[in-house]
Write an enzyme that holds these catalytic residues in place. Structure first.
Site, PDB file in Angstrom:
ATOM      1  N   HIS A 286       0.826  -1.207   0.000  1.00 37.59           N
ATOM      2  CA  HIS A 286       0.000   0.000   0.000  1.00 37.59           C
ATOM      3  C   HIS A 286       0.860   1.256   0.000  1.00 37.59           C
ATOM      4  O   HIS A 286       0.482   2.269  -0.597  1.00 37.59           O
ATOM      5  CB  HIS A 286      -0.962   0.040   1.186  1.00 37.59           C
ATOM      6  CG  HIS A 286      -1.981   1.133   1.036  1.00 37.59           C
ATOM      7  ND1 HIS A 286      -1.789   2.402   1.545  1.00 37.59           N
ATOM      8  CD2 HIS A 286      -3.173   1.157   0.382  1.00 37.59           C
ATOM      9  CE1 HIS A 286      -2.842   3.155   1.227  1.00 37.59           C
ATOM     10  NE2 HIS A 286      -3.685   2.426   0.524  1.00 37.59           N
ATOM     11  N   HIS A 310     -14.394   5.503  -2.381  1.00 33.39           N
ATOM     12  CA  HIS A 310     -14.527   4.220  -1.692  1.00 33.39           C
ATOM     13  C   HIS A 310     -15.751   4.230  -0.794  1.00 33.39           C
ATOM     14  O   HIS A 310     -16.309   5.274  -0.477  1.00 33.39           O
ATOM     15  CB  HIS A 310     -13.254   3.844  -0.903  1.00 33.39           C
ATOM     16  CG  HIS A 310     -13.092   4.528   0.418  1.00 33.39           C
ATOM     17  ND1 HIS A 310     -11.927   5.128   0.816  1.00 33.39           N
ATOM     18  CD2 HIS A 310     -13.946   4.720   1.454  1.00 33.39           C
ATOM     19  CE1 HIS A 310     -12.067   5.634   2.019  1.00 33.39           C
ATOM     20  NE2 HIS A 310     -13.294   5.404   2.437  1.00 33.39           N
TER      21      HIS A 310
END
Length: 345
Positions: A286, A310
């Site tokens: 990430h 998201h």
């Protein structure tokens, strides 16, 4: 600047610190604003997996039947379709349906579920969270996913662009640590497997839309950013269980004409929001995604046309339903269930 948490769900915060006093995010972001009358939504993921390169007739028929059912009076307020090839090499089509009326969803699902789960390779995964148990975030004004049920976005919000921001946007997180319960388990085994969910199971759908990009920006996204994103998604798919990710799908959206749109999203089931937070903050995969994204955005500045969003849900155990018919053992929540010596779950 607004709070991400709507006034009717706001309370004194005891379980999480929130942004530091005077925090000013470096770029704007927005959240979906649901009417106070909406207290619960339903999110249903209808999946089918198959090995062949061409879509089998049973799959085509099932998808057409599902499309017709979605047009019923009790059908969903929003439907998305996406596809991917999973870790076992199965081509998989997922239809995502959203409701803001649980009663409509329950009536509809009772009729459609047995028709959808018609043969091996079909599955359904359902969450019905209260509005206190999920959050959304958008880099722009283009609504996606569950936000279509709200129909409107907030002004700029302050709870973003720092580690732990998702937790601070979940209304229940104001007073609840959102710790995970006992892990998922199969409660009805055999060819048709029903999985008992887990209290505070976490689901994230995190999307990318490069429809409006062109020229150097499009090249930069597809050649520099997307491969790093894909590597992170593949890591979660293949090795995520060691860090609390039960299953990960990296899907490409299928448009109304049946062709792929310039949109993708990761869909990940996590043991807990804390596990998701740790991956986002600390894991090399990430960090690489974040680094490439920051390079992209700092190069293009306000002219960037890439759109990001998201939705994160932390669902109670009684808000979950998972059923898999003849699916391979790594499918969805089946992958979260321990394998015994005989290889059964």
């Amino acid at each position: 600047m607004e709070s991400a948490i709507p006034p009717h769900l706001a309370t004194d915060r005891t379980a999480a610190p929130g942004p530091r006093p005077g925090w000013q995010p470096p770029y704007p972001s927005f959240v979906a604003r649901f009417a106070p009358s909406v207290t619960r939504v339903a999110m249903a993921y209808f999946g089918v997996q198959y090995r062949s390169d061409n879509e089998p007739a049973i799959v085509r028929t099932a998808l057409a039947d599902l499309d017709a059912a979605c047009a019923d009076a009790d059908g969903p307020g929003r439907v998305d379709r996406a596809a991917y090839v999973d870790e076992a090499g199965f081509r998989t089509v997922v239809t995502i349906a959203y409701w803001d009326d649980p009663a409509r969803h329950e009536r509809w699902f009772a009729a459609v579920r047995p028709r959808w789960l018609r043969a091996d390779g079909f599955f359904v995964e359902v969450l019905r969270p209260s509005t206190a148990r999920f959050e959304t975030l958008f880099s722009n004004d283009r609504i996606e996913g569950v936000a279509h049920l709200a129909g409107t976005l907030s002004g700029e919000v302050r709870e973003h662009a720092y580690w732990g921001g998702a937790r601070d946007r979940v209304p229940l997180g104001q007073r609840d640590r959102l710790d995970p319960g006992a892990p998922p388990a199969v409660v009805d085994d055999g060819q048709r497997r029903v999985v008992r969910g887990q209290h505070n199971l976490c689901l994230i759908r995190s999307g990318q839309d490069w429809t409006d990009t062109d020229g150097d920006e499009r090249r930069m996204y597809l050649d520099e950013v997307e491969p790093v994103l894909r590597a992170g998604m593949d890591f979660l798919r293949d090795h995520g269980r060691a860090i609390g990710c039960y299953a990960n799908r990296y899907l490409r959206v299928v448009g109304a004409d049946g062709t792929f749109a310039d949109k993708t999203f990761g869909m990940s089931w996590w043991r807990s929001l804390a596990d998701l937070d740790r991956w986002a903050k600390d894991h090399p995969t990430h960090k690489a995604i974040f680094g490439q994204a920051m390079k992209y955005l700092s190069t293009l500045g306000p002219a960037a046309r890439l759109r990001l969003y998201h939705e994160v849900t932390v669902a109670a155990a009684d808000e979950q339903y998972f059923e898999y018919v003849g699916c391979h053992p790594g499918t969805g929540l089946l992958g979260a269930v321990a394998v015994d010596e005989a290889g059964r779950r």
